[in-house]
Design a protein around this motif. Structure first.
Motif, PDB file in Angstrom:
ATOM      1  N   ASN B  44     -33.320 -15.328  -9.942  1.00 38.41           N
ATOM      2  CA  ASN B  44     -34.514 -15.646  -9.168  1.00 38.41           C
ATOM      3  C   ASN B  44     -35.598 -14.611  -9.452  1.00 38.41           C
ATOM      4  OD1 ASN B  44     -34.163 -13.387  -7.448  1.00 38.41           O
ATOM      5  ND2 ASN B  44     -32.808 -14.551  -6.109  1.00 38.41           N
ATOM      6  N   ARG B  45     -36.772 -14.836  -8.888  1.00 34.07           N
ATOM      7  CA  ARG B  45     -37.908 -13.959  -9.213  1.00 34.07           C
ATOM      8  C   ARG B  45     -37.674 -12.520  -8.766  1.00 34.07           C
ATOM      9  NH1 ARG B  45     -40.871 -18.317  -7.091  1.00 34.07           N
ATOM     10  NH2 ARG B  45     -41.867 -19.598  -8.663  1.00 34.07           N
ATOM     11  N   VAL B  46     -37.035 -12.386  -7.620  1.00 33.60           N
ATOM     12  CA  VAL B  46     -36.766 -11.024  -7.136  1.00 33.60           C
ATOM     13  C   VAL B  46     -35.891 -10.284  -8.152  1.00 33.60           C
ATOM     14  CG1 VAL B  46     -35.574  -9.668  -5.377  1.00 33.60           C
ATOM     15  CG2 VAL B  46     -37.067 -11.541  -4.687  1.00 33.60           C
ATOM     16  N   GLN B  47     -34.859 -10.939  -8.629  1.00 32.37           N
ATOM     17  CA  GLN B  47     -33.961 -10.303  -9.613  1.00 32.37           C
ATOM     18  C   GLN B  47     -34.698 -10.009 -10.919  1.00 32.37           C
ATOM     19  OE1 GLN B  47     -31.146 -13.540  -9.428  1.00 32.37           O
ATOM     20  NE2 GLN B  47     -29.692 -12.357  -8.208  1.00 32.37           N
ATOM     21  N   GLN B  48     -35.545 -10.946 -11.334  1.00 32.23           N
ATOM     22  CA  GLN B  48     -36.297 -10.749 -12.585  1.00 32.23           C
ATOM     23  C   GLN B  48     -37.241  -9.552 -12.473  1.00 32.23           C
ATOM     24  OE1 GLN B  48     -38.337 -14.443 -13.346  1.00 32.23           O
ATOM     25  NE2 GLN B  48     -36.449 -15.597 -13.663  1.00 32.23           N
ATOM     26  N   GLN B  49     -37.946  -9.496 -11.351  1.00 35.82           N
ATOM     27  CA  GLN B  49     -38.938  -8.427 -11.223  1.00 35.82           C
ATOM     28  C   GLN B  49     -38.285  -7.069 -10.982  1.00 35.82           C
ATOM     29  OE1 GLN B  49     -42.449  -9.381  -8.968  1.00 35.82           O
ATOM     30  NE2 GLN B  49     -42.625 -11.390  -9.911  1.00 35.82           N
ATOM     31  N   ARG B  50     -37.116  -7.072 -10.317  1.00 35.94           N
ATOM     32  CA  ARG B  50     -36.382  -5.813 -10.170  1.00 35.94           C
ATOM     33  C   ARG B  50     -36.011  -5.263 -11.543  1.00 35.94           C
ATOM     34  NH1 ARG B  50     -32.615  -7.610  -5.672  1.00 35.94           N
ATOM     35  NH2 ARG B  50     -33.608  -6.752  -3.827  1.00 35.94           N
ATOM     36  N   ALA B  51     -35.618  -6.169 -12.446  1.00 33.85           N
ATOM     37  CA  ALA B  51     -35.235  -5.734 -13.796  1.00 33.85           C
ATOM     38  C   ALA B  51     -36.435  -5.114 -14.513  1.00 33.85           C
ATOM     39  CB  ALA B  51     -34.685  -6.924 -14.594  1.00 33.85           C
ATOM     40  N   VAL B  52     -37.615  -5.679 -14.304  1.00 37.84           N
ATOM     41  CA  VAL B  52     -38.814  -5.121 -14.933  1.00 37.84           C
ATOM     42  C   VAL B  52     -39.152  -3.762 -14.317  1.00 37.84           C
ATOM     43  CG1 VAL B  52     -41.301  -5.424 -15.316  1.00 37.84           C
ATOM     44  CG2 VAL B  52     -39.744  -7.373 -15.573  1.00 37.84           C
ATOM     45  N   TYR B  53     -39.073  -3.675 -13.001  1.00 35.14           N
ATOM     46  CA  TYR B  53     -39.333  -2.385 -12.353  1.00 35.14           C
ATOM     47  C   TYR B  53     -38.360  -1.325 -12.876  1.00 35.14           C
ATOM     48  CZ  TYR B  53     -42.330  -4.612  -8.785  1.00 35.14           C
ATOM     49  OH  TYR B  53     -43.331  -5.274  -8.137  1.00 35.14           O
ATOM     50  N   ALA B  54     -37.110  -1.733 -13.045  1.00 39.59           N
ATOM     51  CA  ALA B  54     -36.096  -0.783 -13.529  1.00 39.59           C
ATOM     52  C   ALA B  54     -36.458  -0.306 -14.942  1.00 39.59           C
ATOM     53  CB  ALA B  54     -34.715  -1.437 -13.521  1.00 39.59           C
ATOM     54  N   ALA B  55     -36.969  -1.230 -15.742  1.00 33.54           N
ATOM     55  CA  ALA B  55     -37.346  -0.878 -17.119  1.00 33.54           C
ATOM     56  C   ALA B  55     -38.475   0.146 -17.146  1.00 33.54           C
ATOM     57  CB  ALA B  55     -37.758  -2.144 -17.878  1.00 33.54           C
ATOM     58  N   LEU B  56     -39.292   0.129 -16.117  1.00 31.32           N
ATOM     59  CA  LEU B  56     -40.421   1.063 -16.073  1.00 31.32           C
ATOM     60  C   LEU B  56     -39.996   2.456 -15.614  1.00 31.32           C
ATOM     61  CD1 LEU B  56     -43.113  -1.385 -14.711  1.00 31.32           C
ATOM     62  CD2 LEU B  56     -42.956  -0.453 -17.012  1.00 31.32           C
ATOM     63  N   LYS B  57     -38.733   2.580 -15.275  1.00 27.71           N
ATOM     64  CA  LYS B  57     -38.139   3.894 -15.020  1.00 27.71           C
ATOM     65  C   LYS B  57     -38.952   4.791 -14.095  1.00 27.71           C
ATOM     66  CE  LYS B  57     -35.600   4.071 -19.375  1.00 27.71           C
ATOM     67  NZ  LYS B  57     -36.140   3.119 -20.346  1.00 27.71           N
ATOM     68  N   GLY B  58     -39.283   4.261 -12.944  1.00 26.61           N
ATOM     69  CA  GLY B  58     -39.922   5.108 -11.942  1.00 26.61           C
ATOM     70  C   GLY B  58     -41.383   5.424 -12.187  1.00 26.61           C
ATOM     71  N   LYS B  59     -41.977   4.796 -13.198  1.00 29.04           N
ATOM     72  CA  LYS B  59     -43.389   5.073 -13.460  1.00 29.04           C
ATOM     73  C   LYS B  59     -44.277   4.632 -12.301  1.00 29.04           C
ATOM     74  CE  LYS B  59     -43.013   6.653 -17.682  1.00 29.04           C
ATOM     75  NZ  LYS B  59     -43.078   8.103 -17.879  1.00 29.04           N
ATOM     76  N   MET B  60     -43.736   3.760 -11.476  1.00 25.71           N
ATOM     77  CA  MET B  60     -44.563   3.299 -10.379  1.00 25.71           C
ATOM     78  C   MET B  60     -44.078   3.788  -9.027  1.00 25.71           C
ATOM     79  SD  MET B  60     -43.454  -0.425 -11.298  1.00 25.71           S
ATOM     80  CE  MET B  60     -43.945  -1.184  -9.800  1.00 25.71           C
ATOM     81  N   ASP B  61     -43.141   4.684  -9.022  1.00 23.00           N
ATOM     82  CA  ASP B  61     -42.616   5.179  -7.757  1.00 23.00           C
ATOM     83  C   ASP B  61     -43.330   6.439  -7.309  1.00 23.00           C
ATOM     84  OD1 ASP B  61     -40.852   3.209  -8.191  1.00 23.00           O
ATOM     85  OD2 ASP B  61     -39.133   4.494  -8.602  1.00 23.00           O
ATOM     86  N   GLY B  62     -43.434   6.564  -6.034  1.00 25.37           N
ATOM     87  CA  GLY B  62     -43.880   7.831  -5.464  1.00 25.37           C
ATOM     88  C   GLY B  62     -45.331   8.155  -5.732  1.00 25.37           C
ATOM     89  N   PRO B  63     -45.829   9.172  -5.059  1.00 26.73           N
ATOM     90  CA  PRO B  63     -47.231   9.553  -5.200  1.00 26.73           C
ATOM     91  C   PRO B  63     -47.535  10.016  -6.609  1.00 26.73           C
ATOM     92  CG  PRO B  63     -46.087  11.028  -3.666  1.00 26.73           C
ATOM     93  CD  PRO B  63     -45.092  10.008  -4.109  1.00 26.73           C
ATOM     94  N   ASP B  64     -46.497  10.392  -7.345  1.00 32.51           N
ATOM     95  CA  ASP B  64     -46.723  10.837  -8.711  1.00 32.51           C
ATOM     96  C   ASP B  64     -46.564   9.702  -9.711  1.00 32.51           C
ATOM     97  OD1 ASP B  64     -47.050  13.395  -7.730  1.00 32.51           O
ATOM     98  OD2 ASP B  64     -44.893  13.792  -7.816  1.00 32.51           O
ATOM     99  N   GLY B  65     -46.314   8.502  -9.191  1.00 32.94           N
ATOM    100  CA  GLY B  65     -46.165   7.351 -10.080  1.00 32.94           C
ATOM    101  C   GLY B  65     -47.428   7.179 -10.903  1.00 32.94           C
ATOM    102  N   GLU B  66     -47.249   6.821 -12.146  1.00 35.39           N
ATOM    103  CA  GLU B  66     -48.403   6.746 -13.024  1.00 35.39           C
ATOM    104  C   GLU B  66     -49.167   5.445 -12.872  1.00 35.39           C
ATOM    105  OE1 GLU B  66     -47.284   8.222 -17.008  1.00 35.39           O
ATOM    106  OE2 GLU B  66     -45.456   8.816 -15.983  1.00 35.39           O
ATOM    107  N   LEU B  67     -48.432   4.408 -12.561  1.00 36.51           N
ATOM    108  CA  LEU B  67     -49.084   3.122 -12.396  1.00 36.51           C
ATOM    109  C   LEU B  67     -49.359   2.882 -10.917  1.00 36.51           C
ATOM    110  CD1 LEU B  67     -47.006   0.767 -14.669  1.00 36.51           C
ATOM    111  CD2 LEU B  67     -49.464   1.037 -14.732  1.00 36.51           C
ATOM    112  N   HIS B  68     -50.531   2.456 -10.614  1.00 38.92           N
ATOM    113  CA  HIS B  68     -50.866   2.168  -9.225  1.00 38.92           C
ATOM    114  C   HIS B  68     -50.525   0.723  -8.894  1.00 38.92           C
ATOM    115  CE1 HIS B  68     -53.065   2.517  -5.465  1.00 38.92           C
ATOM    116  NE2 HIS B  68     -53.703   1.409  -5.768  1.00 38.92           N
TER     117      HIS B  68
END
Lengths: 155, 78
Positions: B44-68
């Motif tokens: 499902n979409r949630v599973q698909q998008q989780r896989a993409v987020y995982a691929a980005l390896k934390g680039k979007m996590d936290g205040p130091d995330g690079e992607l907004h």
């Protein structure tokens, strides 16, 4: 350091759409285990005690992020009765909600305790009628005509 | 620090070597990505998008995330 404000303009329900954007805002993720456990318990109680819950930045009356605003606008427009939780008002919840569903972004929509998705997914579901089906299956009242109007406006 | 489109694509490519990937956006902070990959079939979409987020390896996590913000579209090939 990325600016905390979101860029998206406040979305009107009729504009819900074409570009699928998900918000990636963040909070400190290093918290003590006990605090995280407490936050998870509170989230668990909230999503199970309320049929529809939206974790968002700001409130349903005054969203403070374009992405949160978009999802709130859809729910407001189709008349769903939902509980809004402002993550900006509670740092523990703000970081806890990301771990709760293993989902790094806000907003997050929950129906009957189940995580449904973020901004991109809710937008797509609204346009494809899947959101209607989800609410119907779960016995949650909403205005079908309003939902159809969103789709007509974005056809 | 903002991420260029090609950096995002390279990260995604590591996790989805055979996917059709299109990354858009120019400011490096508000970007979009479309990933079409066979591994999404049956998810499902949630599973698909989780896989993409995982691929980005934390680039979007936290205040130091690079992607907004990253607009995500995911699906399996038609």
């Amino acid at each position: 350091m990325i600016e905390e404000l979101c860029s998206g303009a406040v979305a009107k329900a009729a504009e819900v759409a074409t570009d699928f954007v998900s918000s990636l805002h963040d909070g400190p993720s290093k918290q003590k285990d006990s605090v995280m456990t407490d936050a998870k318990t509170r989230i668990d109680e909230t999503v199970k005690a309320n049929d529809v819950v939206l974790y968002m930045k700001g409130t349903k009356e005054m969203p403070q992020c374009g992405f949160s605003s978009r999802v709130a606008a859809v729910l407001n427009y189709i008349g769903v009765d939902y509980t809004d939780v402002n993550v900006l008002a509670d740092e523990e919840i703000r970081s806890g909600i990301k771990e709760y569903s293993d989902w790094p972004t806000i907003p997050q929509l929950y129906v009957k305790g189940e995580f449904v998705g973020g901004c991109d997914i809710i937008t797509e579901m609204a346009l494809s009628s899947e959101l209607d089906a989800l609410f119907e299956t779960n016995g949650i009242a909403f205005n079908k005509e309003a939902a159809d109007k969103i789709r007509e406006a974005n056809a | 620090m903002p991420m260029q489109a090609h950096e995002i694509e390279e990260l995604l490519r590591q996790s989805f070597p055979d996917a059709e990937i299109q990354v858009g956006g120019t400011d490096g902070v508000h970007m979009s990505a479309m990933v079409i990959d066979e591994s999404f079939r049956g998810k499902n979409r949630v599973q698909q998008q989780r896989a993409v987020y995982a691929a980005l390896k934390g680039k979007m996590d936290g205040p130091d995330g690079e992607l907004h913000a990253l607009a995500l579209t995911t699906k399996a090939p038609e």
